[in-house]
Design an enzyme around this catalytic site. Structure first.
Site, PDB file in Angstrom:
ATOM      1  N   ASN A 121       0.821  -1.214   0.000  1.00  0.00           N
ATOM      2  CA  ASN A 121       0.000   0.000   0.000  1.00  0.00           C
ATOM      3  C   ASN A 121       0.855   1.265   0.000  1.00  0.00           C
ATOM      4  O   ASN A 121       0.384   2.345   0.345  1.00  0.00           O
ATOM      5  CB  ASN A 121      -0.943   0.024   1.206  1.00  0.00           C
ATOM      6  N   ARG A 122       2.113   1.119  -0.398  1.00  0.00           N
ATOM      7  CA  ARG A 122       3.003   2.258  -0.651  1.00  0.00           C
ATOM      8  C   ARG A 122       3.727   2.049  -1.979  1.00  0.00           C
ATOM      9  O   ARG A 122       4.695   2.754  -2.275  1.00  0.00           O
ATOM     10  CB  ARG A 122       4.055   2.389   0.464  1.00  0.00           C
ATOM     11  N   GLU A 243     -11.106   0.176   7.353  1.00  0.00           N
ATOM     12  CA  GLU A 243     -10.498  -0.417   8.550  1.00  0.00           C
ATOM     13  C   GLU A 243     -11.637  -1.069   9.336  1.00  0.00           C
ATOM     14  O   GLU A 243     -12.487  -0.382   9.896  1.00  0.00           O
ATOM     15  CB  GLU A 243      -9.805   0.656   9.384  1.00  0.00           C
TER      16      GLU A 243
END
Length: 426
Positions: A121-122, A243
């Site tokens: 996720n980066r 989340e």
């Protein structure tokens, strides 16, 4: 479930629910584990003028709740297809794609990153980091997601994470790299979609940390190279980061409760693709052929592309407001219409007229040209290319013969005492 157990569960689901599903892989992880996807639809594997939604779980290896819940979701849809009106709506009007685990290697290692230690996720190209645009430098799991969006025109999606209880929306980063609210062009629509999830959840909307159970990503904490922003910018897909559990790795006994807390949220989020927004198709007025148009809304700097086969578009918008929606296709006159979008979805089709040149001929868009075969394109290039000079001489010669013929006819008419009739083009 271990990865092998997950694979077995996916394949068993495909056999048990083959009437409304199909199983496929979008690629492999660093260690070669297939990234399995479940597609659920009344016509799985077939392209239709319907919106597509994707769920992605286990982006971070140490956040496994999403992969478990997505298998439960698939089975619950299968078991309740003909019994639950909301499930029936989804199956018959949406193509739902479920990727339970994007990071199976990280899961088996019980760590955040993949087998190479990279946080997936980066790892996506980012609007604020131009040097991050080289796709060949991406991890195989990242490249699989990017290729997936080139194959399927997703309207919206959501990735499932753990460690908090909130629905996160773009932007995830800021221009100056500081923590503050950084709104994307569709900020209102994203807030609405995040609220659909939060308000349907058992207790997410009651959060004391996040007002209404939703947050702008950059206001929470900025990240760069995230999948959420990339989906919106480069994939034309509205994505939320969900989340869904304060505890990243809860006991298995807690999964039924977590599922019950999230069940209506996931269902209502997918159903919003059908129940909300503006939907329609774009056609040519002269041929009736579908046109892969571009849909824009006045005041929102974002373009939604219609599908390439059926030219269907699905534009998510906040209900209860007035909008000016416009369709545009190269070679055709753009059209705009004003609508008042109520709580339910609205259908707006566009029929575009071809542009007329100063010489009175029709302009054709690229989509018209591409509809023909390669052989037609070859012959057009052949006749209008290297032999152009020959045809020019031939046209001049025929024009000269026509001139001589007209003079001879006129001479014969005058010789017999008749005056020529005027030719009128209608």
């Amino acid at each position: 479930m271990t990865n092998s157990e997950l694979e077995k569960a996916v394949k068993e689901f495909g056999q048990r629910c083959s009437h409304i599903s199909t199983i496929y892989s979008i690629g492999k992880s660093v260690n070669g584990f297939p990234l399995w996807v479940i597609e659920i639809s009344d016509k799985p594997g077939k392209e239709e003028p319907e919106p597509a939604f994707k769920f992605v779980g286990n982006v971070h290896g140490d956040e496994p709740v999403g992969r478990e819940l997505l298998l439960i979701l698939a089975n619950w849809i299968c078991d309740n297809y003909m019994r639950d009106p909301l499930v029936k709506l989804i199956v018959e009007n949406v193509h739902l794609h479920i990727l339970p685990s994007m990071n199976p290697d990280g899961f088996s290692l019980r760590r955040r990153g993949n087998a190479n230690g990279i946080d997936l996720n980066r790892d996506f190209p980012d609007q604020f980091l131009p040097w991050n645009d080289d796709e060949d430098a991406r991890q195989p799991e990242t490249k699989a997601i990017m290729g997936w969006l080139r194959e399927i025109h997703f309207t919206a999606s959501a990735s499932l994470h753990g460690g908090a209880l909130v629905a996160n929306y773009p932007w995830d980063g800021t221009q100056d790299k500081r923590r503050n609210y950084y709104a994307c062009p569709d900020d209102g629509t994203f807030r609405f979609l995040a609220s659909v999830y939060s308000q349907s959840h058992y207790n997410m909307s009651l959060s004391k940390e996040f007002e209404g159970g939703i947050t702008n990503g950059a206001f929470w904490y900025p990240i760069y190279g995230g999948m959420q922003d990339w989906n919106y910018i480069y994939g034309g897909c509205f994505e939320l980061t969900l989340e869904i559990s304060d505890n990243k790795w809860p006991n298995a006994e807690e999964l039924p409760t977590i599922w019950e807390y999230n069940k209506m949220s996931v269902l209502n989020l997918v159903a919003s693709l059908v129940k909300k927004g503006v939907h329609g198709r774009v056609f040519s007025s002269d041929s009736g052929r579908p046109l892969p148009g571009l849909i824009t809304v006045k005041g929102i700097n974002y373009t939604v592309k219609a599908g390439s086969v059926f030219s269907d578009y699905h534009r998510l918008l906040v209900p209860g407001e007035r909008y000016e929606v416009m369709a545009a296709v190269p070679g055709y006159k753009s059209k705009a219409t004003n609508i008042w979008l109520e709580e339910e979805a609205m259908t707006v089709d566009f029929i575009l007229d071809p542009e007329i040149t100063s010489e009175g001929t029709l302009l054709r868009s690229m989509c018209d040209c591409n509809c023909g075969s390669k052989s037609r394109l070859f012959w057009e290039e052949y006749f209008l290319g290297v032999h152009f000079e020959v045809y020019l001489v031939l046209i001049v010669f025929l024009a000269f013969l026509c001139f001589l013929l007209r003079r001879r006819i006129k001479f014969n008419l005058l010789k017999h005492g008749q005056s020529p009739k005027r030719l009128v083009s209608i």
